[in-house]
Design a protein around this motif. Structure first.
Motif, short mmCIF file in Angstrom:
data_model
loop_
_atom_site.label_atom_id
_atom_site.label_comp_id
_atom_site.label_asym_id
_atom_site.label_seq_id
_atom_site.Cartn_x
_atom_site.Cartn_y
_atom_site.Cartn_z
N UNK A 75 0.84 -1.20 0.00
CA UNK A 75 0.00 0.00 0.00
C UNK A 75 0.87 1.24 0.00
N UNK A 76 1.04 1.82 -1.18
CA UNK A 76 1.72 3.10 -1.27
C UNK A 76 0.73 4.25 -1.11
N UNK A 77 -0.55 3.95 -1.37
CA UNK A 77 -1.65 4.89 -1.13
C UNK A 77 -2.89 4.06 -0.86
N UNK A 78 -3.84 4.65 -0.13
CA UNK A 78 -5.11 3.97 0.09
C UNK A 78 -6.24 4.91 -0.28
N UNK A 79 -7.34 4.34 -0.77
CA UNK A 79 -8.56 5.10 -1.06
C UNK A 79 -9.68 4.44 -0.27
N UNK A 80 -10.22 5.16 0.70
CA UNK A 80 -11.18 4.59 1.64
C UNK A 80 -12.41 5.48 1.72
N UNK A 81 -13.58 4.85 1.71
CA UNK A 81 -14.82 5.60 1.81
C UNK A 81 -16.03 4.71 1.66
N UNK A 82 -16.97 5.12 0.79
CA UNK A 82 -18.24 4.41 0.66
C UNK A 82 -18.68 4.31 -0.80
N UNK A 83 -19.44 3.23 -1.09
CA UNK A 83 -20.30 3.15 -2.26
C UNK A 83 -21.72 3.40 -1.78
N UNK A 84 -22.57 3.97 -2.63
CA UNK A 84 -23.93 4.27 -2.16
C UNK A 84 -24.86 4.49 -3.35
N UNK A 85 -26.16 4.46 -3.06
CA UNK A 85 -27.18 4.84 -4.03
C UNK A 85 -27.45 6.33 -3.87
N UNK A 86 -27.85 6.96 -4.97
CA UNK A 86 -28.07 8.40 -4.91
C UNK A 86 -28.97 8.85 -6.06
N UNK A 87 -29.64 9.97 -5.85
CA UNK A 87 -30.42 10.59 -6.93
C UNK A 87 -29.66 11.74 -7.57
N UNK A 88 -28.39 11.91 -7.22
CA UNK A 88 -27.57 12.98 -7.78
C UNK A 88 -27.34 12.74 -9.28
N UNK A 89 -27.15 13.79 -10.07
CA UNK A 89 -26.82 13.61 -11.48
C UNK A 89 -25.39 13.09 -11.65
N UNK A 90 -25.11 12.50 -12.81
CA UNK A 90 -23.76 12.02 -13.11
C UNK A 90 -22.77 13.18 -13.02
N UNK A 91 -21.59 12.89 -12.51
CA UNK A 91 -20.59 13.94 -12.44
C UNK A 91 -19.43 13.56 -11.54
N UNK A 92 -18.47 14.49 -11.42
CA UNK A 92 -17.32 14.26 -10.55
C UNK A 92 -16.93 15.55 -9.84
N UNK A 93 -16.46 15.36 -8.61
CA UNK A 93 -16.02 16.45 -7.76
C UNK A 93 -14.74 16.01 -7.04
#
Length: 392
Positions: free
Chosen positions: A164-182
């Protein structure tokens, strides 16, 4: 020479002596399946061994980006030229928003797609399932819950990250948000990294991608979720925790004995942002071609992958030193460009200065990766540093 075994037999000779035997591949990720597809298209018998019960098991519907800035040619066209399917669900991303540590927004815009959002895992529309389907249609045998422990003939190793030189940790989820990235560049959310939110087709992924501070991952994830709720109006339903790792190397050699090593097992990934699918697929294709034609695999991947990887390594070292004020400066520079895709392509140009700085950058980054704890999300002991270090 591509390499010899104890009896003095190189890979090319091994292939010649085993024309009727199957090539064995360890790992059914993008690198392993791309290698299998390439070999099968050339008429070779192929057996893929996958330790998990399904393809893309460790991703669990993770949303990721197939980057589209490292070449002038579109990423989908590159895959098609390599003979790799593009029959997977994707969303082209041309516009998004980044935030600095002071909550200021910066527009990210490009004329052509900056990247393609794709889903990973065993679902019907994922990139992994599309590759598996293509491989099977070509006659590749894929054995799940099977580990390749000893290769008696030609083989390719592509079993994923080993540290592990880097880790990405969080959640997957359902949403009514529009497609996109932030994205958010803030060391208080993701030390020496970045936090991101991806949404596609009613599904979302939110993660803190950190390059240090792994022991405090829960704190950083909580801060990341709160920040995206405040800044992007993130809406999470049925959240499921998930974590992944990034393993970055510019290997001295991408051979294990005489066997080519592809994908993240060799370290082929973008050290700056962690985009690795194109490098994984390309390395799998090159590994297969080295077996088919008796070519030097180390020469093939160096010609195709080493220079942009070295540029990304230098960029990562520079980024890690900037701090929050430096991130803000970078985002302002990006926003002043008319095209974010062109801005990123310039960062990956293999200039002489970047090539000269790459060894120093590698030493700097290696000195920062000292966390060997095994108590994190989806660990499976891949955090441990038992393997050989392959830094240049």
């Amino acid at each position: 020479m591509i390499g010899v075994n104890e009896a003095g037999t190189g890979i090319g000779a091994m292939m010649s002596d085993n024309r009727n035997g199957a090539v064995e591949i360890a790992g059914a990720g993008p690198a392993g399946l791309a290698a299998a597809i390439t070999l099968a298209r050339a008429g070779r018998s192929v057996i893929v061994h996958e330790a998990r019960a399904e393809v893309g098991h460790r991703f669990k519907r993770d949303l990721q980006g197939l980057e589209n800035w490292s070449t002038q040619q579109d990423a989908l066209a590159v895959l098609q030229e390599l003979g790799i399917t593009t029959d997977f669900k994707r969303v082209p991303c041309r516009r998004g928003t980044a935030f600095d540590a002071w909550d200021s927004p910066y527009a990210i815009e490009s004329i052509e797609p900056l990247f393609y959002l794709v889903e990973r895992g065993s679902g019907p529309d994922t990139l992994d399932t599309a590759l598996l389907r293509q491989a099977r249609e070509l006659g590749v045998q894929v054995h799940f819950k099977s580990r390749l422990r000893h290769a008696r003939g030609p083989a390719i190793l592509a079993t994923g990250p080993k540290a592990a030189d880097a880790i990405a940790v969080g959640y997957h989820f359902d949403t009514s948000m529009p497609d996109g990235f932030w994205a958010i560049c803030d060391n208080n959310l993701a030390p020496k990294g970045y936090a991101y939110l991806l949404v596609m087709g009613g599904k979302g992924t939110v993660k803190s991608c950190m390059f240090t501070g792994f022991r405090d991952e829960a704190k950083y994830v909580e801060r990341t979720v709160s920040a995206f709720q405040r800044l992007a109006g993130m809406e999470m339903m049925n959240p499921q925790p998930h974590g992944g790792v990034g393993n970055f190397r510019i290997p001295v050699t991408a051979l294990s004995g005489v066997h080519p090593v592809a994908g993240e097992q060799a370290g082929f990934q973008d050290t700056l942002w962690g985009f690795g699918m194109r490098a994984a697929i390309t390395s799998g294709v090159l590994a297969a071609r080295s077996l088919l034609h008796g070519d030097d695999y180390n020469r093939l991947w160096r010609e195709s992958l080493e220079r942009p990887m070295a540029a990304a390594l230098v960029n990562r070292a520079f980024y890690g030193l900037l701090g929050n004020r430096g991130y803000r400066w970078c985002m302002r520079r990006q926003e002043n460009h008319l095209d974010a895709r062109e801005f990123l392509r310039r960062l990956y140009r293999p200039t002489l200065a970047r090539r000269l700085l790459a060894p120093l950058a590698g030493l700097h980054l290696r000195s920062q990766r000292r966390d060997i704890s095994c108590n994190h999300v989806d660990c499976g002991c891949i955090w441990c540093r038992h393997g050989r270090e392959w830094h240049t």
